[in-house]
Design an enzyme around this catalytic site. Sequence first.
Site, short mmCIF file in Angstrom:
data_model
loop_
_atom_site.label_atom_id
_atom_site.label_comp_id
_atom_site.label_asym_id
_atom_site.label_seq_id
_atom_site.Cartn_x
_atom_site.Cartn_y
_atom_site.Cartn_z
N GLY A 112 -34.02 11.94 17.09
CA GLY A 112 -33.39 12.32 15.84
C GLY A 112 -32.02 11.71 15.70
O GLY A 112 -31.75 10.61 16.20
N GLY A 114 -28.81 12.38 16.85
CA GLY A 114 -28.01 12.07 18.03
C GLY A 114 -28.60 10.94 18.84
O GLY A 114 -27.89 10.05 19.31
N ILE A 136 -38.13 17.69 13.62
CA ILE A 136 -38.80 18.65 12.74
C ILE A 136 -37.94 18.95 11.52
O ILE A 136 -38.46 19.37 10.47
CB ILE A 136 -39.13 19.97 13.47
N ASP A 137 -36.62 18.71 11.61
CA ASP A 137 -35.70 19.09 10.53
C ASP A 137 -35.74 18.16 9.32
O ASP A 137 -35.18 18.48 8.27
CB ASP A 137 -34.28 19.17 11.06
N ARG A 172 -42.33 46.81 3.01
CA ARG A 172 -41.05 46.45 3.62
C ARG A 172 -40.48 45.16 3.04
O ARG A 172 -41.19 44.36 2.44
CB ARG A 172 -41.24 46.25 5.13
N MET A 179 -36.20 27.59 11.31
CA MET A 179 -35.28 26.62 11.91
C MET A 179 -34.60 25.75 10.85
O MET A 179 -35.23 25.33 9.88
CB MET A 179 -36.03 25.75 12.92
N ARG A 276 -37.16 44.40 8.04
CA ARG A 276 -37.48 43.87 9.36
C ARG A 276 -37.15 42.38 9.42
O ARG A 276 -37.11 41.70 8.40
CB ARG A 276 -38.97 44.06 9.69
N ARG A 285 -41.93 24.17 16.83
CA ARG A 285 -41.96 22.87 17.50
C ARG A 285 -43.28 22.64 18.24
O ARG A 285 -43.53 21.53 18.72
CB ARG A 285 -40.83 22.78 18.54
#
Length: 359
Positions: A112, A114, A136-137, A172, A179, A276, A285
Amino acid sequence: MLRIGLLTSGGDCQALNATMRAIVKTIMHNTKQDVEIYGFLDGYQGLIHNRYIQMTPGDFSGLLTQGGTVLGTSRTPFKLLDVPEADGTVKVPAMKRTYKNLKLDCLFVLGGNGSTKTANRLSQEGLHVIALPKTIDNDTWGTDLTFGFTSATDVATRCIDDIHTTASSHGRVFVIEIMGHKVGWIPLYAGVAGGADVILIPEIPYDMDNVVKAIDRREENGGRFAIIVCAEGAISKEQAAMKKKDYKKLVAERVKPSVAYDIAEEIARRTDREVRVAVPGHTQRGGQPDSQDRIFATQCGVEAARGCLEGKYGYMIAQVSGKMCRVPLEDVAGKLKYVDPNCDLVREAKLLGISFGDE
């Protein structure tokens, strides 16, 4: 003799193995040279510490559907690239030494943002490097798509789907943490695909008053439950206005596990509803790559191998407007691709009635 190196760096994802398979298969099918394949273990750490395995084409059989990475991976932060390892090893010279000792013709880096910055540094140091956009981002600049994104989105969507039944049964409000620390591609896509009522992403700071209004509006329209999809990096308008150092201090002092729990507590206090939190976490991942990831990973691998066979290096494989292309590493390194708050999908989601907490 053609000698190639492979490494997978940074966070894992579902289509790393599929990409390496495509690289090797393409090279083997399109050259008459003998080929030596070196797989570096645990990302750049393998290149730094001369840890690798010599592989054969047979080692890549069956990898199309296998998630994770057979080489292992690790994070070697770019900001620490010039800081010696614990044993005193100086990283960049060590990586260059390993590359030259193995007489590599090309190093394929699957990673990715970096990892791509480090790949660019190695390219500037004279190594023949080709990067492939893994995350994945989906936040790698210069490409419309990264492999790992569609599979992670599929996992997140299934989680939202599964929460619907229990949320409905108990009436609820569920806050589902997806992520995305700095960018909101996965929560945006999964939120729309999963029928969320509210989607909170880093690029669109929210106002809790608007979140509560969306929940109340759904109840007024007969809804027994509400689904809030919340990115890990979701941020309120008040927090977005803070100085960077003050916001970092706020996050560091957070008592609860994440922002999703803060949001859930605030919703419960304001609405008197049962709330919740659900966190699919690293399942996003994991597992097998979906069909789209297998296709895109294969395309990336083929195009990277083709570049190597042509003797061209110093770029990242990308897809722009549906076309595969090559983007210079120096143009990619250090940049993130954020969600545009005015993009089509956000606009369409709002027309559908989904709230982003900003209005």
